[in-house]
Design an enzyme around this catalytic site. Structure first.
Site, PDB file in Angstrom:
ATOM      1  CG  ASN A 101      -1.971   1.068   1.184  1.00  0.00           C
ATOM      2  OD1 ASN A 101      -1.889   2.008   0.395  1.00  0.00           O
ATOM      3  ND2 ASN A 101      -2.966   0.956   2.051  1.00  0.00           N
ATOM      4  NE  ARG A 114      -6.175   2.219  -0.840  1.00  0.00           N
ATOM      5  CZ  ARG A 114      -6.094   3.419  -0.279  1.00  0.00           C
ATOM      6  NH1 ARG A 114      -4.969   3.811   0.276  1.00  0.00           N
ATOM      7  NH2 ARG A 114      -7.133   4.223  -0.283  1.00  0.00           N
ATOM      8  CG  HIS A 143     -12.482   4.974   1.387  1.00  0.00           C
ATOM      9  ND1 HIS A 143     -13.102   6.198   1.562  1.00  0.00           N
ATOM     10  CD2 HIS A 143     -11.159   5.197   1.612  1.00  0.00           C
ATOM     11  CE1 HIS A 143     -12.200   7.110   1.872  1.00  0.00           C
ATOM     12  NE2 HIS A 143     -11.008   6.527   1.915  1.00  0.00           N
ATOM     13  NE  ARG A 177      -7.983  13.305   0.214  1.00  0.00           N
ATOM     14  CZ  ARG A 177      -8.179  11.995   0.166  1.00  0.00           C
ATOM     15  NH1 ARG A 177      -9.004  11.481  -0.742  1.00  0.00           N
ATOM     16  NH2 ARG A 177      -7.583  11.196   1.021  1.00  0.00           N
ATOM     17  CD  GLU A 184      -8.422   0.281   3.387  1.00  0.00           C
ATOM     18  OE1 GLU A 184      -8.863   1.094   2.554  1.00  0.00           O
ATOM     19  OE2 GLU A 184      -7.641   0.595   4.308  1.00  0.00           O
TER      20      GLU A 184
END
Length: 406
Positions: free
Chosen positions: A10, A101, A189, A249, A388
């Site tokens: 990742n 990922r 996500h 963000r 994840e």
């Protein structure tokens, strides 16, 4: 123990996280396979102040060491070093494949895929849609090709889980030709949401089959509406800027605000930096993008940022419940969702008039139980860790088995 050893990568802008999993067949779980975590580590401060930290799954430290910048100047060097550290720590068989990922798969990649030259070219073309993430995801893939060209690599996409969403959840009110060209709402996500759907099926199957809103709250944040474990709608869109305010963000923004910035002379790069790196919790508070620091601060703008954050989460939850036709469960996950009890409490307080969400204060604060609502809460509420990397390991092993079978 039989099964495939998979290295999961990742890659972020200044760090690379790696985890080692052994994937074994297990008919008792959904999908028929289970990913067992063996070790994990990360290199942070790449090119600035490199530091390597790695642990075995039981918490035993493999290494915690700082390195000269010249030794870990880029992602290629970082990956080679981290792979060596994990190999020494495990003293086990080398990985059979590497799973990555990848944030954006666009309209073309609706599920995990073995990586080849064409896949890399296609993903590179999507960089403008994920400028903070895609270049580093691809950098890690290229670094593996250089360091271990014999290893199969698999790209697992944050957008793939939402590929089941209907056209109403994908459209923008632009000329239809833009939709045909790929300007649509993808959502992100997805690996986290896929894990939660799988895990909830094990621990609360009756809720997993129902109408669910999952809140993935971390430095990036979004919500997903699910029915029977499938994505129906989500708050992020074409890019990871849309929806909820995040660490740095902005979240949902009137496009006219961007036109206003342009009219004032801001160019593309200045606007990109503002929206991706200087907005969200950091911009509103003027204090920090870190929720822990905001919760500990007595600055009035820190409180403003928190209040706006929970206001927007509650607002978007209501919208998603409308799409679902009701709400049978609410799940918080991600770094903030799992660990920030005050955020869960404030969101559920905002939602209580509509959905009767009531938290058990002790359970919410302790973090010992996944179910944090009271027995009489009309909508059950959960706080769950996500995995994840485990999902990436499962997808990678599945594609590896299919490749070996042929």
């Amino acid at each position: 123990m039989p099964g495939h050893v998979v290295l999961v990568v990742n890659a972020g802008s200044s760090s690379i996280k790696c985890s080692v999993y052994r994937v074994i067949e297990d008919a008792r779980v959904a999908g028929g396979a289970r990913a067992i975590h063996g070790a994990g580590g990360q290199i942070e401060g790449i090119g600035v102040a490199p530091r390597v930290v790695a642990h075995m799954a039981d918490g035993r430290l493999i290494v915690d060491e700082k390195f000269p910048v010249a030794q870990v100047a880029d992602h290629d060097a970082a990956f080679r070093l981290l792979r060596l550290v994990l190999a020494v720590g495990l003293r086990d068989t080398p990985p059979a494949a590497i799973g990555h990922r990848v944030v954006h798969g666009g309209a073309q990649y609706r599920e995990a895929v073995l990586i080849d030259d064409q896949v890399i070219a296609d993903l590179d073309a999507l960089t403008p849609l994920a400028p903070l993430h895609q270049p580093h995801n691809l950098s890690a893939i290229r670094a593996v090709r250089e360091a271990a060209p014999e290893l199969p690599q698999v790209a697992c996409f944050d957008t793939a889980f939402h590929a089941s969403n209907g056209i109403m959840a994908q459209l923008f009110a632009l000329p239809y030709r833009y939709y045909e060209e790929g300007v649509r709402r993808y959502g992100f996500h997805g690996l986290s949401y896929e894990y939660i759907a799988k895990h909830l099926h094990q621990v609360a199957p009756e809720i997993a089959r129902g109408r669910l809103v999952v809140a993935h709250l971390g430095n990036g944040a979004s919500l997903c509406a699910m029915h029977d474990g499938k994505s129906v709608e989500t708050t992020m869109g074409l890019t990871a800027l849309d929806g909820l305010p995040m660490g740095t963000r902005c979240g949902a923004l009137d496009a006219g605000a961007v036109l206003w910035m342009m009219a004032r002379g801001m160019d593309y790069h200045a606007i990109e930096k503002l929206l991706y790196q200087e907005s969200g919790l950091k911009g509103l508070s003027g204090v920090s993008s870190d929720m822990r620091e905001l919760l500990a601060s007595d600055h009035e703008h820190a409180r403003l940022a928190i209040d706006f954050y929970t206001y927007r989460i509650a607002q978007e939850t209501g919208k998603l419940a409308t799409v679902l036709g009701g709400l049978d469960g609410l799940v918080f996950t991600g770094g903030i969702g799992e660990h920030a009890a005050p955020i869960r409490a404030q969101v559920c307080e905002r939602l209580a008039p509509l959905f009767g969400t009531r938290l058990d204060a002790t359970a919410n604060e302790s973090g010992q139980d996944e179910r944090v609502s009271t027995p009489d809460s009309r909508v059950p509420v959960f706080a769950m860790p996500t995995d994840e990397e485990g999902m990436i390991a499962l997808h990678t092993a599945r594609l590896l088995r299919a490749t070996l079978a042929h």
